[in-house]
Motif scaffolding. Structure first.
Motif, PDB file in Angstrom:
ATOM      1  N   HIS A   1      11.564   0.145 -16.547  1.00 33.81           N
ATOM      2  CA  HIS A   1      11.196  -0.018 -17.956  1.00 33.81           C
ATOM      3  C   HIS A   1      12.287   0.475 -18.903  1.00 33.81           C
ATOM      4  O   HIS A   1      12.392   0.006 -20.036  1.00 33.81           O
ATOM      5  CB  HIS A   1       9.907   0.752 -18.265  1.00 33.81           C
ATOM      6  CG  HIS A   1       8.705   0.239 -17.556  1.00 33.81           C
ATOM      7  ND1 HIS A   1       8.137   0.885 -16.480  1.00 33.81           N
ATOM      8  CD2 HIS A   1       7.951  -0.872 -17.772  1.00 33.81           C
ATOM      9  CE1 HIS A   1       7.084   0.199 -16.072  1.00 33.81           C
ATOM     10  NE2 HIS A   1       6.944  -0.867 -16.829  1.00 33.81           N
ATOM     11  N   ASN A   2      13.057   1.442 -18.443  1.00 30.58           N
ATOM     12  CA  ASN A   2      14.056   2.085 -19.306  1.00 30.58           C
ATOM     13  C   ASN A   2      15.424   2.012 -18.639  1.00 30.58           C
ATOM     14  O   ASN A   2      15.863   2.969 -17.977  1.00 30.58           O
ATOM     15  CB  ASN A   2      13.662   3.543 -19.562  1.00 30.58           C
ATOM     16  CG  ASN A   2      12.296   3.666 -20.216  1.00 30.58           C
ATOM     17  OD1 ASN A   2      12.108   3.311 -21.367  1.00 30.58           O
ATOM     18  ND2 ASN A   2      11.317   4.162 -19.465  1.00 30.58           N
ATOM     19  N   PRO A   3      16.127   0.897 -18.777  1.00 32.62           N
ATOM     20  CA  PRO A   3      17.389   0.712 -18.058  1.00 32.62           C
ATOM     21  C   PRO A   3      18.460   1.724 -18.436  1.00 32.62           C
ATOM     22  O   PRO A   3      19.398   1.963 -17.662  1.00 32.62           O
ATOM     23  CB  PRO A   3      17.804  -0.714 -18.453  1.00 32.62           C
ATOM     24  CG  PRO A   3      17.071  -0.988 -19.724  1.00 32.62           C
ATOM     25  CD  PRO A   3      15.777  -0.263 -19.616  1.00 32.62           C
ATOM     26  N   GLU A   4      18.330   2.314 -19.623  1.00 32.63           N
ATOM     27  CA  GLU A   4      19.315   3.308 -20.044  1.00 32.63           C
ATOM     28  C   GLU A   4      19.090   4.669 -19.389  1.00 32.63           C
ATOM     29  O   GLU A   4      19.952   5.559 -19.460  1.00 32.63           O
ATOM     30  CB  GLU A   4      19.293   3.453 -21.574  1.00 32.63           C
ATOM     31  CG  GLU A   4      18.146   4.294 -22.129  1.00 32.63           C
ATOM     32  CD  GLU A   4      16.782   3.610 -22.090  1.00 32.63           C
ATOM     33  OE1 GLU A   4      15.807   4.225 -22.553  1.00 32.63           O
ATOM     34  OE2 GLU A   4      16.691   2.469 -21.602  1.00 32.63           O
ATOM     35  N   ASP A   5      17.944   4.841 -18.725  1.00 32.07           N
ATOM     36  CA  ASP A   5      17.584   6.100 -18.073  1.00 32.07           C
ATOM     37  C   ASP A   5      18.128   6.077 -16.641  1.00 32.07           C
ATOM     38  O   ASP A   5      17.555   5.448 -15.752  1.00 32.07           O
ATOM     39  CB  ASP A   5      16.069   6.271 -18.086  1.00 32.07           C
ATOM     40  CG  ASP A   5      15.619   7.621 -17.538  1.00 32.07           C
ATOM     41  OD1 ASP A   5      16.389   8.252 -16.767  1.00 32.07           O
ATOM     42  OD2 ASP A   5      14.492   8.036 -17.834  1.00 32.07           O
TER      43      ASP A   5
ATOM     44  N   CYS B   1      21.236  -2.740 -19.272  1.00 33.20           N
ATOM     45  CA  CYS B   1      20.592  -3.686 -18.360  1.00 33.20           C
ATOM     46  C   CYS B   1      21.623  -4.375 -17.470  1.00 33.20           C
ATOM     47  O   CYS B   1      21.390  -4.595 -16.273  1.00 33.20           O
ATOM     48  CB  CYS B   1      19.817  -4.734 -19.149  1.00 33.20           C
ATOM     49  SG  CYS B   1      18.342  -4.103 -19.975  1.00 33.20           S
ATOM     50  N   ARG B   2      22.761  -4.711 -18.056  1.00 34.17           N
ATOM     51  CA  ARG B   2      23.836  -5.364 -17.298  1.00 34.17           C
ATOM     52  C   ARG B   2      24.326  -4.464 -16.166  1.00 34.17           C
ATOM     53  O   ARG B   2      24.530  -4.913 -15.034  1.00 34.17           O
ATOM     54  CB  ARG B   2      24.978  -5.718 -18.253  1.00 34.17           C
ATOM     55  CG  ARG B   2      26.140  -6.492 -17.633  1.00 34.17           C
ATOM     56  CD  ARG B   2      27.193  -6.700 -18.707  1.00 34.17           C
ATOM     57  NE  ARG B   2      28.428  -7.253 -18.192  1.00 34.17           N
ATOM     58  CZ  ARG B   2      28.734  -8.548 -18.215  1.00 34.17           C
ATOM     59  NH1 ARG B   2      27.872  -9.413 -18.718  1.00 34.17           N
ATOM     60  NH2 ARG B   2      29.893  -8.985 -17.753  1.00 34.17           N
ATOM     61  N   ASP B   3      24.502  -3.180 -16.457  1.00 31.78           N
ATOM     62  CA  ASP B   3      24.955  -2.236 -15.435  1.00 31.78           C
ATOM     63  C   ASP B   3      23.912  -2.092 -14.326  1.00 31.78           C
ATOM     64  O   ASP B   3      24.256  -2.080 -13.129  1.00 31.78           O
ATOM     65  CB  ASP B   3      25.229  -0.866 -16.062  1.00 31.78           C
ATOM     66  CG  ASP B   3      26.454  -0.861 -16.948  1.00 31.78           C
ATOM     67  OD1 ASP B   3      27.275  -1.799 -16.839  1.00 31.78           O
ATOM     68  OD2 ASP B   3      26.591   0.078 -17.765  1.00 31.78           O
ATOM     69  N   VAL B   4      22.634  -1.963 -14.713  1.00 29.45           N
ATOM     70  CA  VAL B   4      21.566  -1.825 -13.724  1.00 29.45           C
ATOM     71  C   VAL B   4      21.486  -3.074 -12.854  1.00 29.45           C
ATOM     72  O   VAL B   4      21.355  -2.995 -11.623  1.00 29.45           O
ATOM     73  CB  VAL B   4      20.212  -1.557 -14.415  1.00 29.45           C
ATOM     74  CG1 VAL B   4      19.066  -1.662 -13.413  1.00 29.45           C
ATOM     75  CG2 VAL B   4      20.223  -0.178 -15.065  1.00 29.45           C
ATOM     76  N   TYR B   5      21.563  -4.242 -13.495  1.00 25.23           N
ATOM     77  CA  TYR B   5      21.486  -5.501 -12.739  1.00 25.23           C
ATOM     78  C   TYR B   5      22.624  -5.586 -11.716  1.00 25.23           C
ATOM     79  O   TYR B   5      22.403  -5.970 -10.555  1.00 25.23           O
ATOM     80  CB  TYR B   5      21.538  -6.687 -13.690  1.00 25.23           C
ATOM     81  CG  TYR B   5      21.255  -8.015 -13.013  1.00 25.23           C
ATOM     82  CD1 TYR B   5      19.959  -8.510 -12.940  1.00 25.23           C
ATOM     83  CD2 TYR B   5      22.287  -8.769 -12.454  1.00 25.23           C
ATOM     84  CE1 TYR B   5      19.700  -9.717 -12.308  1.00 25.23           C
ATOM     85  CE2 TYR B   5      22.033  -9.977 -11.824  1.00 25.23           C
ATOM     86  CZ  TYR B   5      20.737 -10.452 -11.756  1.00 25.23           C
ATOM     87  OH  TYR B   5      20.474 -11.646 -11.114  1.00 25.23           O
ATOM     88  N   ALA B   6      23.826  -5.238 -12.134  1.00 26.90           N
ATOM     89  CA  ALA B   6      24.974  -5.298 -11.220  1.00 26.90           C
ATOM     90  C   ALA B   6      24.763  -4.372 -10.027  1.00 26.90           C
ATOM     91  O   ALA B   6      25.076  -4.737  -8.879  1.00 26.90           O
ATOM     92  CB  ALA B   6      26.254  -4.929 -11.974  1.00 26.90           C
ATOM     93  N   ASN B   7      24.227  -3.186 -10.263  1.00 27.15           N
ATOM     94  CA  ASN B   7      23.960  -2.259  -9.156  1.00 27.15           C
ATOM     95  C   ASN B   7      22.878  -2.805  -8.228  1.00 27.15           C
ATOM     96  O   ASN B   7      22.985  -2.698  -6.999  1.00 27.15           O
ATOM     97  CB  ASN B   7      23.549  -0.899  -9.706  1.00 27.15           C
ATOM     98  CG  ASN B   7      24.712  -0.123 -10.294  1.00 27.15           C
ATOM     99  OD1 ASN B   7      25.859  -0.317  -9.899  1.00 27.15           O
ATOM    100  ND2 ASN B   7      24.431   0.754 -11.254  1.00 27.15           N
ATOM    101  N   LEU B   8      21.831  -3.379  -8.804  1.00 28.26           N
ATOM    102  CA  LEU B   8      20.765  -3.947  -7.980  1.00 28.26           C
ATOM    103  C   LEU B   8      21.269  -5.089  -7.111  1.00 28.26           C
ATOM    104  O   LEU B   8      20.806  -5.277  -5.973  1.00 28.26           O
ATOM    105  CB  LEU B   8      19.613  -4.438  -8.866  1.00 28.26           C
ATOM    106  CG  LEU B   8      18.771  -3.365  -9.548  1.00 28.26           C
ATOM    107  CD1 LEU B   8      17.814  -4.007 -10.557  1.00 28.26           C
ATOM    108  CD2 LEU B   8      17.975  -2.551  -8.526  1.00 28.26           C
ATOM    109  N   ARG B   9      22.230  -5.841  -7.632  1.00 26.87           N
ATOM    110  CA  ARG B   9      22.741  -6.976  -6.865  1.00 26.87           C
ATOM    111  C   ARG B   9      23.514  -6.551  -5.628  1.00 26.87           C
ATOM    112  O   ARG B   9      23.794  -7.376  -4.754  1.00 26.87           O
ATOM    113  CB  ARG B   9      23.625  -7.858  -7.763  1.00 26.87           C
ATOM    114  CG  ARG B   9      22.833  -8.712  -8.712  1.00 26.87           C
ATOM    115  CD  ARG B   9      22.080  -9.854  -7.972  1.00 26.87           C
ATOM    116  NE  ARG B   9      23.017 -10.907  -7.590  1.00 26.87           N
ATOM    117  CZ  ARG B   9      23.328 -11.204  -6.353  1.00 26.87           C
ATOM    118  NH1 ARG B   9      22.791 -10.542  -5.333  1.00 26.87           N
ATOM    119  NH2 ARG B   9      24.195 -12.174  -6.093  1.00 26.87           N
TER     120      ARG B   9
END
Length: 249
Positions: free
Chosen positions: A110-114, A149-157
């Motif tokens: 819910h909080n991608p910056e966290d 969100c972009r950073d989180v998405y890249a890590n999830l990938r």
């Protein structure tokens, strides 16, 4: 009408209390559904062609009876659960999850910056990959947190395919555009609700809310009450709906 996918919100109780929750869930929420009612409705819907049941909330792993429901549905249909993941930090709940084995778990960020939240979900996904439960992540995307969100998405990938990550546009405020969602995924093909392009009534999906009301979309207003907890009750409630976009609420 050909309903194949049915989402059921078990409650509007959730101790995480996100202020932007579409279900208005909080620590003072209610659980009206009894487990036997959810099971009975699901079984009748499955007998009439529903192929998959998704359990949400509220927080489903804070709902008494969730594993009873999973056990009843798993042998006869695909069963997935959407969770914030916090209850899974409890060892007993985690062990129950592994034991009762829904087909898929979607953990929501819910909080991608966290960073703490993102790292927790990342770790839980890695643990799930060592089980026979399919892991997925719902990444909530507000328009003012695109870089995070972009950073989180890249890590999830690095641990999930793009098909296992759903980019969920935040609704009612700070809603990103399709172009902004593409920025988050670095312009690779991505999973997102079909309504990112235009709102239209789903053809094979419907949502049953925590207060036993029905609509074609979880976000849409004008939900109609179930007059019977059956497939026909769902169909009859949908027939009474004049579908409208959540942007008109």
């Amino acid at each position: 009408m050909n309903i194949e996918l049915l989402s059921i919100d078990l409650s509007n109780f959730c101790s995480k209390q996100c202020p932007f929750c579409y279900n208005h869930s909080d620590a003072h929420g209610n659980a009206i559904w009894k487990p036997d009612e959810v099971i009975s409705l699901s079984q009748d819907c499955i007998a009439n062609g529903v192929k998959a049941i998704s359990l949400g909330g509220g927080e489903p792993f804070e709902y008494d009876g969730v594993f009873q429901i999973i056990d009843a549905i798993r042998p006869i249909a695909y069963i997935s659960v959407t969770t914030n993941g916090l209850p899974l930090l409890n060892h007993a709940i985690w062990q129950s999850l592994i034991s009762h084995r829904p087909d898929k778990i979607h953990i929501t960020i819910h909080n991608p910056e966290d960073r703490k939240e993102a790292q927790r979900v990342f770790g839980q996904v890695i643990e799930l990959k060592n089980t026979d439960i399919t892991a997925g992540v719902n990444l909530l995307v507000p328009s003012d947190k695109l870089e995070a969100c972009r950073d989180v998405y890249a890590n999830l990938r690095t641990i999930l395919s793009s098909k296992q990550i759903i980019t969920v546009p935040q609704r009612f405020s700070k809603t990103p555009s399709p172009k902004e969602l593409a920025f988050v995924t670095d312009n690779e093909p991505f999973q997102a609700p079909s309504c990112i392009l235009r709102c239209k009534q789903p053809e094979n999906f419907c949502s049953v809310s925590w207060d036993k009301k029905v609509n074609f979309c979880s976000y849409a207003g004008g939900k109609q009450p179930l007059e019977s907890l059956t497939y026909q009750g769902v169909v009859d409630a949908l027939d009474r709906i004049k579908f409208q976009s959540c942007t008109n609420l």
